[in-house]
Design an enzyme around this catalytic site. Structure first.
Site, PDB file in Angstrom:
ATOM      1  N   CYS A  56     -20.421 -10.784 -17.607  1.00 10.98           N
ATOM      2  CA  CYS A  56     -21.839 -11.056 -17.357  1.00 10.98           C
ATOM      3  C   CYS A  56     -22.634  -9.798 -17.032  1.00 10.98           C
ATOM      4  O   CYS A  56     -23.876  -9.814 -17.043  1.00 10.98           O
ATOM      5  CB  CYS A  56     -21.983 -12.064 -16.223  1.00 10.98           C
ATOM      6  SG  CYS A  56     -21.429 -11.434 -14.618  1.00 10.98           S
ATOM      7  N   CYS A  72     -22.276  -7.014 -12.054  1.00 16.50           N
ATOM      8  CA  CYS A  72     -21.824  -5.909 -11.200  1.00 16.50           C
ATOM      9  C   CYS A  72     -22.417  -4.588 -11.667  1.00 16.50           C
ATOM     10  O   CYS A  72     -22.800  -3.737 -10.853  1.00 16.50           O
ATOM     11  CB  CYS A  72     -20.298  -5.834 -11.184  1.00 16.50           C
ATOM     12  SG  CYS A  72     -19.522  -5.675 -12.813  1.00 16.50           S
ATOM     13  N   CYS A  76     -20.798  -5.093  -5.783  1.00 16.02           N
ATOM     14  CA  CYS A  76     -20.242  -5.481  -7.088  1.00 16.02           C
ATOM     15  C   CYS A  76     -19.328  -6.697  -6.978  1.00 16.02           C
ATOM     16  O   CYS A  76     -19.116  -7.409  -7.962  1.00 16.02           O
ATOM     17  CB  CYS A  76     -19.497  -4.308  -7.722  1.00 16.02           C
ATOM     18  SG  CYS A  76     -18.048  -3.755  -6.807  1.00 16.02           S
ATOM     19  N   ASP A 107       0.820  -1.203   0.000  1.00 18.65           N
ATOM     20  CA  ASP A 107       0.000   0.000   0.000  1.00 18.65           C
ATOM     21  C   ASP A 107       0.861   1.262   0.000  1.00 18.65           C
ATOM     22  O   ASP A 107       0.380   2.341   0.311  1.00 18.65           O
ATOM     23  CB  ASP A 107      -0.949   0.010   1.205  1.00 18.65           C
ATOM     24  CG  ASP A 107      -2.192   0.853   0.948  1.00 18.65           C
ATOM     25  OD1 ASP A 107      -2.600   0.956  -0.219  1.00 18.65           O
ATOM     26  OD2 ASP A 107      -2.738   1.425   1.902  1.00 18.65           O
ATOM     27  N   CYS A 162     -20.357 -11.037  -8.156  1.00 16.82           N
ATOM     28  CA  CYS A 162     -19.400 -11.460  -9.188  1.00 16.82           C
ATOM     29  C   CYS A 162     -19.214 -12.983  -9.200  1.00 16.82           C
ATOM     30  O   CYS A 162     -18.853 -13.575  -8.175  1.00 16.82           O
ATOM     31  CB  CYS A 162     -18.055 -10.772  -8.956  1.00 16.82           C
ATOM     32  SG  CYS A 162     -16.800 -11.218 -10.180  1.00 16.82           S
ATOM     33  N   CYS A 212     -19.201  -0.641   0.710  1.00 19.05           N
ATOM     34  CA  CYS A 212     -20.139  -1.395  -0.119  1.00 19.05           C
ATOM     35  C   CYS A 212     -19.361  -2.427  -0.933  1.00 19.05           C
ATOM     36  O   CYS A 212     -18.335  -2.089  -1.529  1.00 19.05           O
ATOM     37  CB  CYS A 212     -20.894  -0.471  -1.061  1.00 19.05           C
ATOM     38  SG  CYS A 212     -22.028  -1.330  -2.179  1.00 19.05           S
TER      39      CYS A 212
END
Length: 283
Positions: free
Chosen positions: A162, A165, A215, A105, A219, A212
């Protein structure tokens, strides 16, 4: 509560010792921790010895604005850094003169792109980096080195496309030419200041008061993935007692939740998000 914290601390110390293996590494680890929080220790010492309010203010500001935001990720960064250290020990045998630099990071390079070039995964339509084995629930660590290695190539595999998301995104911020971060629920739950009615509506779509992962949850690449062998990543505590926040002082809040990723934003924004979610239920 004290007993629980004590047990966690003891287990953490045992883990650090088992990973460090030797006193040299353990001492280095201790030095990093001491230096990282040096302004805090010194500030509190000056306050208690000389009653210096200025020193207390500096210590508190440092804890809130620098060490505070970094602390929740510190154990994870330690786990990754120690794992990469083991890899370096093996690579060092190939060339004892080679130099290595570990980054978690903190890399000057784009972590996801480096992982993509290394053939570790691919990008999804949700903008997440996806590993064929572990899905998008991954943390990336980087080793910069002078050691000459044969480069990998990016995977030919890609997101199956697909669009789940894109369809499930609460703020409909995916599927455009650019990522519309300003309607992402994760962003909005961290945004300070007044929110528009549209922004509040997005926050209220799910009961999460911070962040959140919709998404990622929908998946297919995250379906039936194996459990990580890294102990530090196996235990997740995603809950917080919202009702008690109002009675906690900022100091008490930091003491209880300072190790959690949401703590750097403070308790008020969590309470605001909860109020939004509760108010929308009544409509």
């Amino acid at each position: 509560m004290f007993e629980k914290l004590k047990n966690k601390f003891i287990n953490f110390c045992k883990w650090v010792w088992s990973e460090c293996k030797d006193w040299h590494t353990l001492v280095l680890f201790a030095i990093v921790v001491v230096l990282m929080y040096a302004p805090v220790w010194l500030g509190y010492i000056l306050y208690f010895v000389f009653k210096s309010k200025w020193a207390m203010g500096v210590a508190s500001a440092y804890l809130v604005f620098w060490a505070g935001p970094f602390t929740p990720y510190f154990p994870l960064c330690i786990a990754i850094t120690l794992s990469l250290k083991k890899l370096i020990e093996k690579l060092q045998k190939m060339n004892t003169d080679a130099q290595f630099s570990i980054h978690c990071d903190t890399s000057p390079l784009a972590d996801r792109y480096m992982a993509y070039l290394a053939g570790l995964g691919f990008y999804g339509k949700n903008n997440c980096f996806i590993s064929p084995k572990w899905g998008s629930y991954v943390v990336i660590g980087t080793i910069l080195t002078t050691l000459e290695l044969e480069p990998n190539t990016p995977l030919t595999q890609s997101c199956i496309g697909c669009n789940r998301c894109i369809t499930a995104c609460l703020g409909q911020c995916l599927g455009h030419d650019e990522f519309k971060f300003d309607t992402c629920k994760s962003y909005l739950t961290q945004k300070k200041g007044e929110l528009t009615s549209e922004e509040e509506h997005i926050i209220a779509k799910t009961p999460l008061v911070f962040g959140c992962d919709v998404c990622q949850e929908v998946c297919p690449h995250n379906k039936d993935i194996p459990t990580t062998p890294i102990p530090e990543f196996q235990s997740v505590e995603p809950y917080i007692d919202i009702d008690e926040l109002d009675s906690l002082t900022n100091k008490e809040f930091k003491a209880k939740y300072g190790h959690r990723a949401f703590s750097w934003r403070g308790k008020k924004i969590l309470m605001r998000n909860q109020e939004i979610i509760e108010s929308k239920k009544l409509l």
